[in-house]
Write an enzyme that holds these catalytic residues in place. Structure first.
Site, PDB file in Angstrom:
ATOM      1  N   ILE A 139      20.054  76.292  45.401  1.00 27.36           N
ATOM      2  CA  ILE A 139      20.460  76.268  46.801  1.00 27.36           C
ATOM      3  C   ILE A 139      21.167  74.939  47.032  1.00 27.36           C
ATOM      4  CG2 ILE A 139      18.767  77.895  47.740  1.00 27.36           C
ATOM      5  CD1 ILE A 139      16.978  75.601  48.493  1.00 27.36           C
ATOM      6  N   ASP A 140      22.022  74.885  48.025  1.00 24.24           N
ATOM      7  CA  ASP A 140      22.824  73.694  48.263  1.00 24.24           C
ATOM      8  C   ASP A 140      21.961  72.483  48.603  1.00 24.24           C
ATOM      9  OD1 ASP A 140      25.102  75.296  47.972  1.00 24.24           O
ATOM     10  OD2 ASP A 140      25.149  75.769  50.112  1.00 24.24           O
ATOM     11  N   LYS A 141      22.534  71.318  48.410  1.00 28.81           N
ATOM     12  CA  LYS A 141      21.843  70.058  48.691  1.00 28.81           C
ATOM     13  C   LYS A 141      21.220  70.049  50.092  1.00 28.81           C
ATOM     14  CE  LYS A 141      22.818  65.166  49.566  1.00 28.81           C
ATOM     15  NZ  LYS A 141      23.871  64.123  49.634  1.00 28.81           N
ATOM     16  N   ARG A 240      26.961  80.880  54.247  1.00 29.23           N
ATOM     17  CA  ARG A 240      27.845  79.954  54.967  1.00 29.23           C
ATOM     18  C   ARG A 240      29.251  80.540  55.119  1.00 29.23           C
ATOM     19  NH1 ARG A 240      27.192  74.579  51.569  1.00 29.23           N
ATOM     20  NH2 ARG A 240      28.551  73.737  53.226  1.00 29.23           N
TER      21      ARG A 240
END
Length: 307
Positions: A139-141, A240
């Site tokens: 998962i993204d930062k 997103r």
């Protein structure tokens, strides 16, 4: 040391393109930043001469790319506090905080989830190499939430296959810009690299990967909507990109969101709440959930008071 030399000849369709753009399109395995770095180091030559990254290619140009041997990286274990929701001999389930990078990469070789895992787990799967031991999915930062970690290669292959078959349950909570009128919906598109901004993903008409997101509204506020998003597929930045495509980008999203953010956050308001999968050894279905982070809960309270 040079690992290999690639050669590319410029054909009619590409005449006039910047060399970094042309090579980025021609060599899928190399990013534009990697190409620009090689140009700066004199490791890309046109007709045996060094050039600059703004050089525009000409018909029949002979481009040579001198690819250096990869730098051997050693990822060090670090005593970083992380929340482990479940652990056995085969896997671990963790709740990643917002702001933590999942694995080391350029500019982030310390302080990542992998650095923390190396200190806490005796073994991790090796399938993704020394930089991403145990990492089955990411998962993204700035996205928080649940991740499963594989402790050996058999567990890794089983979990990766479940993800590939879209049988893993993945539910996210997100806060969007604007008020979504529909109570629920499905977004089905192709997603791939943005044709111009290569660091971004985008909805494409062709040459993308099939992507499906199901969403339902949990709560509406004056100018925002709290939603639950369920991934049927798991493309890079899928939620997103899809919500931005729908006209309701995520609050705080620095890449796909509004340029002027009314609500100041350090990243997108997105939390991986629930993860469900079949245990690689027992065959038992397991499901894990985590609470929204404190900043997210506080933001929801503030929005409720603005109604």
């Amino acid at each position: 040391m040079i690992k290999e030399v690639k050669e590319v000849i410029v054909e009619t369709d590409n005449v006039g393109k910047r060399i970094d753009v042309f090579l980025n399109e021609s060599l899928a395995e190399m990013s534009r930043s990697q190409i620009q770095k090689l140009v700066e180091e004199g490791k890309i030559k046109v007709n045996e001469k060094e050039i600059k990254s703004n050089y525009k290619v000409r018909l029949n140009d002979k481009i040579q790319i001198f690819i250096p041997e990869p730098v051997k990286l050693e990822v060090k274990a670090e005593n970083i506090d992380i929340e482990i929701l479940y652990e056995d001999d085969y896997l671990a389930v963790v709740n990643k905080p917002q702001g933590m990078v999942v694995h080391p990469a350029a500019g982030n070789y310390t302080g990542t989830l992998v650095n923390a895992l190396l200190a806490k787990c005796k073994t991790l799967s090796s399938i993704n190499g020394v930089i991403r031991p145990g990492i089955v999915h990411r998962i993204d930062k700035d996205t928080s939430g649940v991740l499963v970690i594989a402790k050996n290669d058999i567990a890794h292959r089983s979990l990766a296959e479940q993800i590939k078959e879209h049988s893993v349950k993945r539910i996210y909570i997100a806060l969007t810009e604007g008020v979504i009128k529909k109570d629920a919906g499905t977004i089905e598109t192709l997603i791939g690299r943005h044709p111009i901004e290569r660091k971004k993903m985008a909805v494409l008409q062709k040459n993308g990967r099939h992507a499906i997101t199901h969403f339902r509204v949990l709560e509406r506020f004056k100018e925002n909507t709290l939603i639950e998003a369920r991934l049927e597929t798991g493309r890079t930045h899928q939620i997103r990109v899809h919500m931005s495509y729908l006209g309701h980008p995520l609050v705080g999203d620095p890449v796909y969101g509004h340029k002027r953010q009314k609500i100041k956050l350090s990243g997108q308001a997105l939390h991986a709440k629930t993860l469900g999968f079949i245990h690689p050894y027992s065959g038992e279905y397991m499901e894990f959930s985590s609470q929204l982070p404190e900043y997210f809960e506080e933001l929801i309270k503030k929005l409720r008071n603005q109604k």
